[in-house]
Motif scaffolding. Sequence first.
Motif, short mmCIF file in Angstrom:
data_model
loop_
_atom_site.label_atom_id
_atom_site.label_comp_id
_atom_site.label_asym_id
_atom_site.label_seq_id
_atom_site.Cartn_x
_atom_site.Cartn_y
_atom_site.Cartn_z
N ARG A 190 2.15 -0.26 1.25
CA ARG A 190 1.69 -1.30 1.40
C ARG A 190 0.46 -1.29 0.46
O ARG A 190 0.43 -2.02 -0.55
N LEU A 191 0.49 0.35 0.10
CA LEU A 191 -0.59 0.30 -1.88
C LEU A 191 0.02 0.18 -2.70
O LEU A 191 -0.80 0.01 -3.76
N ASP A 206 -8.80 1.56 -5.75
CA ASP A 206 -9.22 1.77 -3.96
C ASP A 206 -8.26 2.00 -3.31
O ASP A 206 -8.80 2.48 -2.53
N LEU A 259 -8.79 5.22 0.03
CA LEU A 259 -8.98 4.80 1.04
C LEU A 259 -8.01 6.14 1.57
O LEU A 259 -7.67 6.04 2.81
N PRO A 303 -3.67 -0.76 5.42
CA PRO A 303 -3.66 -2.37 5.20
C PRO A 303 -2.08 -3.13 6.07
O PRO A 303 -0.63 -2.49 6.29
N LYS A 307 1.23 -5.87 1.20
CA LYS A 307 0.77 -4.84 0.04
C LYS A 307 0.25 -6.45 -0.57
O LYS A 307 0.06 -7.27 -0.53
#
Length: 401
Positions: free
Chosen positions: A340-341, A375, A379, A398, A401
């Motif tokens: 997702r990151l 970012d 995280l 998260p 995406k």
Amino acid sequence: MWKRKKEWLIKPPMEYPLETKYKPVLESLIPPDPMSKLKLKRRCPKEEFPSLDGNYTCMARVLDLHMYTRQFNRATEGGVIFDDIIQPGLEDRGTRTGPLSAGCLAGDAQSYILFCDFFERVIEAYHGYKVLGHVMHKSDFNYDNLKGGDDFDQEYAVSCEVSVSRCIEDFCFPTHCSRGERRQLLTLGKKALDQLGEELPGKLYSMEDLNQETEDKGLVLDAPPIMLMKTGVARDWPDARALWLSENGSLAVWLNMEDHLKLVSSRTDADLQEAFASICINLVKLEAIYNKLRHSFIWKPHLGWVVSSPAEVGTGLKATVTIRLRHLPKNKHLENILDRLRLRMEASNSHGLYKISNQQTIGLTEVEFMQLVVDGVKLLIRIEKRLEDNAGIDDLVPAQK
């Protein structure tokens, strides 16, 4: 009657005087098909189709007999055929659980145009990005637009590196270039780096020079990986390969490795913002110098900066931050979080240290990819701290995406 009719059927078409006169001239203007010049001893596409059993590359995902047949009788002006493109993925078949690989390499810039059906599907499979002819790729080297990257928690962030690759117009890519081309690229690189050195002093080392220096320090410089030898990237090693290092240690430039040029800025303080600034400033300067030398970096409007691997087209940029993690690598949500990151995580040589980098290189600008990494790393460090305290992390994962 029948005889006359038969004669009429086989009668040649009528010829006009002007057409007869100018036909040879018109035909001479049609570019010859490069494939017609190659006398390849090959069977039909069905008999030549490669075995893809146990192949986990993107190439194997998108390639079938129909696609292979369509590409089979094509060749670029530089003599690159489709079998040259897919050979790297037949040499290195990937693994079911290992990192995803593209499984193919372009032999020259024209490969991306002539074999566009294939490459665009590989790019979509690897990057999750659909190439559209009307969508132009955008670049952004304004490093001031990056927010953060100089403020990682130093207890976790250990080091960082930003690299960017470029290929030069009018030259074949490393899998296909000749010795003469490679040596000409080195000569061109020396001229460009001499001019860059007027503002950023540095020194160019051949592989022989590097070997001598490392041996004097009791170290041995590694030979190129066997896979680079098998795919032809490291042919004639170490002929015409070189490394330029700035005196202040802020920049390294590799010549004639996986691509024509690779700029690398590494830092031991994990200041990703400073590393990115160094890359942007010097890359823009080098581009201007190469333009002045009449050999620009290869750019295609719908693909961005074009290099030999479809895994790196678009920006050619990779940003890596090495961070210290003990709990997160064991967490069941790790794969989902990284996906997702849009980040990739690899274990480093040191226990407990992991390299975090961008998964894609196309679809966003350079600054946007850097922001994803900045970012994302922040995280991941927050999640690691929560896990150290045996606290929940659901609110930090998260949503998409």
